[in-house]
Motif scaffolding. Sequence first.
Motif, PDB file in Angstrom:
ATOM      1  N   THR A 162       0.963  -0.988  -0.157  1.00 13.98           N
ATOM      2  CA  THR A 162       0.212  -0.084  -0.073  1.00 13.98           C
ATOM      3  C   THR A 162       0.795   1.283   0.061  1.00 13.98           C
ATOM      4  OG1 THR A 162      -1.767  -1.296   1.310  1.00 13.98           O
ATOM      5  CG2 THR A 162      -1.807   1.392   1.251  1.00 13.98           C
ATOM      6  N   LEU A 163       0.722   1.977  -1.186  1.00 13.92           N
ATOM      7  CA  LEU A 163       1.354   3.395  -1.135  1.00 13.92           C
ATOM      8  C   LEU A 163       0.679   4.211  -0.054  1.00 13.92           C
ATOM      9  CD1 LEU A 163       1.607   3.525  -4.892  1.00 13.92           C
ATOM     10  CD2 LEU A 163       3.283   2.757  -3.308  1.00 13.92           C
ATOM     11  N   ASN A 164       1.221   4.514   1.040  1.00 15.90           N
ATOM     12  CA  ASN A 164       0.280   5.211   2.083  1.00 15.90           C
ATOM     13  C   ASN A 164       0.948   6.905   2.479  1.00 15.90           C
ATOM     14  OD1 ASN A 164      -1.286   5.528   4.500  1.00 15.90           O
ATOM     15  ND2 ASN A 164      -0.350   4.283   5.522  1.00 15.90           N
ATOM     16  N   ARG A 165       0.386   7.515   1.446  1.00 11.79           N
ATOM     17  CA  ARG A 165       0.854   8.995   1.508  1.00 11.79           C
ATOM     18  C   ARG A 165      -0.496   9.738   1.102  1.00 11.79           C
ATOM     19  NH1 ARG A 165       5.554  12.440  -1.431  1.00 11.79           N
ATOM     20  NH2 ARG A 165       6.066  14.089   0.256  1.00 11.79           N
ATOM     21  N   PRO A 166      -1.747   9.488   1.436  1.00 15.82           N
ATOM     22  CA  PRO A 166      -2.766  10.018   0.973  1.00 15.82           C
ATOM     23  C   PRO A 166      -2.715  11.602   1.048  1.00 15.82           C
ATOM     24  CG  PRO A 166      -3.353   9.019   2.788  1.00 15.82           C
ATOM     25  CD  PRO A 166      -1.894   8.567   2.538  1.00 15.82           C
ATOM     26  N   GLU A 167      -2.175  12.181   1.961  1.00 19.90           N
ATOM     27  CA  GLU A 167      -2.029  13.475   1.838  1.00 19.90           C
ATOM     28  C   GLU A 167      -1.436  14.122   0.604  1.00 19.90           C
ATOM     29  OE1 GLU A 167       1.668  12.392   3.938  1.00 19.90           O
ATOM     30  OE2 GLU A 167      -0.360  11.707   3.781  1.00 19.90           O
ATOM     31  N   ARG A 168      -0.504  13.432   0.087  1.00 21.33           N
ATOM     32  CA  ARG A 168       0.170  13.954  -1.177  1.00 21.33           C
ATOM     33  C   ARG A 168      -0.270  12.979  -2.408  1.00 21.33           C
ATOM     34  NH1 ARG A 168       2.372  18.497  -1.592  1.00 21.33           N
ATOM     35  NH2 ARG A 168       4.322  17.591  -2.990  1.00 21.33           N
ATOM     36  N   SER A 169      -1.464  12.540  -2.430  1.00 21.03           N
ATOM     37  CA  SER A 169      -2.212  11.720  -3.514  1.00 21.03           C
ATOM     38  C   SER A 169      -1.212  10.461  -3.796  1.00 21.03           C
ATOM     39  CB  SER A 169      -2.178  12.679  -5.038  1.00 21.03           C
ATOM     40  OG  SER A 169      -3.243  13.514  -4.651  1.00 21.03           O
ATOM     41  N   ASN A 170      -0.598  10.136  -2.573  1.00 21.14           N
ATOM     42  CA  ASN A 170       0.192   8.707  -2.667  1.00 21.14           C
ATOM     43  C   ASN A 170       1.280   9.180  -3.784  1.00 21.14           C
ATOM     44  OD1 ASN A 170      -1.069   7.465  -0.662  1.00 21.14           O
ATOM     45  ND2 ASN A 170      -2.572   6.852  -2.310  1.00 21.14           N
ATOM     46  N   ALA A 171       1.916  10.313  -3.933  1.00 17.40           N
ATOM     47  CA  ALA A 171       3.127  10.668  -4.683  1.00 17.40           C
ATOM     48  C   ALA A 171       4.438  10.141  -4.306  1.00 17.40           C
ATOM     49  CB  ALA A 171       3.009  12.033  -5.141  1.00 17.40           C
ATOM     50  N   LEU A 172       5.231   9.698  -4.953  1.00 13.02           N
ATOM     51  CA  LEU A 172       6.358   9.153  -4.303  1.00 13.02           C
ATOM     52  C   LEU A 172       7.729  10.168  -4.655  1.00 13.02           C
ATOM     53  CD1 LEU A 172       6.051   5.766  -6.145  1.00 13.02           C
ATOM     54  CD2 LEU A 172       5.602   6.157  -3.682  1.00 13.02           C
ATOM     55  N   ASN A 173       8.415  10.498  -3.352  1.00 13.34           N
ATOM     56  CA  ASN A 173       9.785  11.204  -3.320  1.00 13.34           C
ATOM     57  C   ASN A 173      10.729   9.984  -3.408  1.00 13.34           C
ATOM     58  OD1 ASN A 173       9.818  10.424  -0.757  1.00 13.34           O
ATOM     59  ND2 ASN A 173       9.494  12.487  -0.219  1.00 13.34           N
ATOM     60  N   GLN A 174      12.014  10.368  -3.308  1.00 12.94           N
ATOM     61  CA  GLN A 174      13.129   9.512  -3.542  1.00 12.94           C
ATOM     62  C   GLN A 174      12.839   8.595  -2.110  1.00 12.94           C
ATOM     63  OE1 GLN A 174      15.339   9.474  -5.988  1.00 12.94           O
ATOM     64  NE2 GLN A 174      15.695   7.610  -5.194  1.00 12.94           N
ATOM     65  N   GLU A 175      12.553   9.099  -0.966  1.00 13.40           N
ATOM     66  CA  GLU A 175      12.639   8.145   0.074  1.00 13.40           C
ATOM     67  C   GLU A 175      11.273   7.132  -0.082  1.00 13.40           C
ATOM     68  OE1 GLU A 175      10.897   8.143   4.806  1.00 13.40           O
ATOM     69  OE2 GLU A 175      11.142  10.103   3.635  1.00 13.40           O
ATOM     70  N   SER A 234       9.561 -16.956  -0.501  1.00 14.35           N
ATOM     71  CA  SER A 234       9.091 -18.107  -1.212  1.00 14.35           C
ATOM     72  C   SER A 234       7.684 -18.106  -0.519  1.00 14.35           C
ATOM     73  CB  SER A 234      10.064 -19.373  -0.836  1.00 14.35           C
ATOM     74  OG  SER A 234      10.144 -19.588   0.401  1.00 14.35           O
ATOM     75  N   ASN A 235       7.279 -17.485   0.474  1.00 16.57           N
ATOM     76  CA  ASN A 235       5.718 -17.692   1.124  1.00 16.57           C
ATOM     77  C   ASN A 235       4.821 -16.829   0.266  1.00 16.57           C
ATOM     78  OD1 ASN A 235       6.605 -19.581   3.251  1.00 16.57           O
ATOM     79  ND2 ASN A 235       7.525 -17.841   4.480  1.00 16.57           N
ATOM     80  N   ILE A 236       5.401 -15.961  -0.637  1.00 17.64           N
ATOM     81  CA  ILE A 236       4.467 -15.042  -1.236  1.00 17.64           C
ATOM     82  C   ILE A 236       4.195 -15.606  -2.747  1.00 17.64           C
ATOM     83  CG2 ILE A 236       4.404 -12.876  -2.323  1.00 17.64           C
ATOM     84  CD1 ILE A 236       5.983 -11.571  -0.031  1.00 17.64           C
ATOM     85  N   ARG A 237       3.230 -15.721  -3.143  1.00 16.62           N
ATOM     86  CA  ARG A 237       2.535 -16.296  -4.509  1.00 16.62           C
ATOM     87  C   ARG A 237       2.135 -15.437  -5.473  1.00 16.62           C
ATOM     88  NH1 ARG A 237       0.607 -22.530  -3.365  1.00 16.62           N
ATOM     89  NH2 ARG A 237       2.348 -23.213  -1.997  1.00 16.62           N
ATOM     90  N   ALA A 238       1.653 -14.044  -4.874  1.00 15.24           N
ATOM     91  CA  ALA A 238       1.129 -13.175  -5.543  1.00 15.24           C
ATOM     92  C   ALA A 238       0.971 -11.930  -4.681  1.00 15.24           C
ATOM     93  CB  ALA A 238      -0.490 -13.589  -6.046  1.00 15.24           C
ATOM     94  N   ALA A 239       1.022 -10.783  -5.350  1.00 17.63           N
ATOM     95  CA  ALA A 239       1.051  -9.656  -4.709  1.00 17.63           C
ATOM     96  C   ALA A 239      -0.255  -8.545  -5.256  1.00 17.63           C
ATOM     97  CB  ALA A 239       2.554  -8.920  -4.983  1.00 17.63           C
ATOM     98  N   ILE A 240      -0.460  -7.768  -4.330  1.00 13.68           N
ATOM     99  CA  ILE A 240      -1.447  -6.684  -4.906  1.00 13.68           C
ATOM    100  C   ILE A 240      -0.769  -5.174  -4.387  1.00 13.68           C
ATOM    101  CG2 ILE A 240      -3.735  -5.517  -4.134  1.00 13.68           C
ATOM    102  CD1 ILE A 240      -4.732  -8.517  -3.390  1.00 13.68           C
ATOM    103  N   ILE A 241      -0.948  -4.297  -5.451  1.00 14.28           N
ATOM    104  CA  ILE A 241      -0.392  -3.133  -5.206  1.00 14.28           C
ATOM    105  C   ILE A 241      -1.517  -2.048  -5.221  1.00 14.28           C
ATOM    106  CG2 ILE A 241       0.146  -2.932  -7.658  1.00 14.28           C
ATOM    107  CD1 ILE A 241       2.096  -0.806  -4.936  1.00 14.28           C
ATOM    108  N   THR A 242      -1.583  -1.234  -4.290  1.00 13.55           N
ATOM    109  CA  THR A 242      -2.820  -0.436  -4.173  1.00 13.55           C
ATOM    110  C   THR A 242      -2.450   0.973  -3.357  1.00 13.55           C
ATOM    111  OG1 THR A 242      -5.211  -0.229  -3.564  1.00 13.55           O
ATOM    112  CG2 THR A 242      -3.839  -1.066  -1.860  1.00 13.55           C
ATOM    113  N   GLY A 243      -3.158   1.865  -3.252  1.00 12.04           N
ATOM    114  CA  GLY A 243      -3.036   3.197  -2.647  1.00 12.04           C
ATOM    115  C   GLY A 243      -3.653   3.540  -1.520  1.00 12.04           C
ATOM    116  N   ALA A 244      -3.373   4.223  -0.434  1.00 13.84           N
ATOM    117  CA  ALA A 244      -4.311   4.498   0.780  1.00 13.84           C
ATOM    118  C   ALA A 244      -5.227   5.484   0.405  1.00 13.84           C
ATOM    119  CB  ALA A 244      -3.303   5.027   1.930  1.00 13.84           C
ATOM    120  N   GLY A 245      -6.337   5.462   1.133  1.00 14.23           N
ATOM    121  CA  GLY A 245      -7.385   6.377   0.752  1.00 14.23           C
ATOM    122  C   GLY A 245      -8.522   6.063  -0.386  1.00 14.23           C
ATOM    123  N   ASP A 246      -9.161   7.003  -0.837  1.00  6.24           N
ATOM    124  CA  ASP A 246      -9.987   6.657  -1.808  1.00  6.24           C
ATOM    125  C   ASP A 246      -9.931   7.580  -2.762  1.00  6.24           C
ATOM    126  OD1 ASP A 246     -11.113   8.913  -0.578  1.00  6.24           O
ATOM    127  OD2 ASP A 246     -13.098   8.370  -0.117  1.00  6.24           O
TER     128      ASP A 246
END
Length: 257
Positions: A15-28, A44-56
């Motif tokens: 989860t990209l968890n920076r909703p106050e900045r529209s989940n925009a990404l800086n270098q960190e 090896s325990n992970i077989r699939a992944a989901i990527i999403t953003g925080a907030g709506d």
Amino acid sequence: MSVDLRVEDGVATITLNRPERSNALNQEHYRGLSTAWIEVRDDSNIRAAIITGAGDKSFCAGADLKEFIPNPPEAREMWLTQTDQLLNRGLEVWKPIIAAVNGWCLGGGMTLLFATDIRLAASHAQFGLPEIKRGIIAGNGGTQRTLMNLPYPLAMEMLLTGDPIDAATAKNWGIINKVVSADELMPKAMEYAHRIARNAPLAAQASKELALRSRDVDLATGLRMEQMFNRFLMSTQDATEGARAFQEKRAPRFVGN
């Protein structure tokens, strides 16, 4: 942390968890996302992944240009091509990845989307590559993967106008698989992930790798690679288990070995 990773029942959720900045990404945040992808790749325990953003409101608004444009990287960093690798910038993750787009998907968010395998969107989601309106280009694969995902005129419309499209148009253009209501988004993404995770993990990774590499090799080479991969898979415990489960009319218990 601004990039959260949770693993449950073989499914990783980033989860990209920076909703106050529209989940925009800086270098960190790019570094945090790189670390998360590497964990998905290596656990090896992970077989699939989901990527999403925080907030709506936003999946990911891409790079935080307010931070990047006034502080461009030093020239020497141009050749540090293996630093903080991302899914859409050279990191090879063969496990299936599902995007759950919960709002604005712009710029680097769009190129991240293009590097995923199955894509779901809430009905209010918007998609675009607005970099050209800011005097720059769609980076991290934007100018490369857009034409892999869209017919030429549609890709060029997105790249050259910078205008967004809605979720219905994105589905019509083949960018996403399904449009669902906001409250159905994560349950539907998790349903997909669990359906995938129940399958043989080595076969899933082999299927993804062969499909992606087919873009870069001729058909004869691709067919030969497919034959070699299948020969290898036939020697695994999972292939034996799959055949036995079919014969015994039960669900297989794959272990990824």
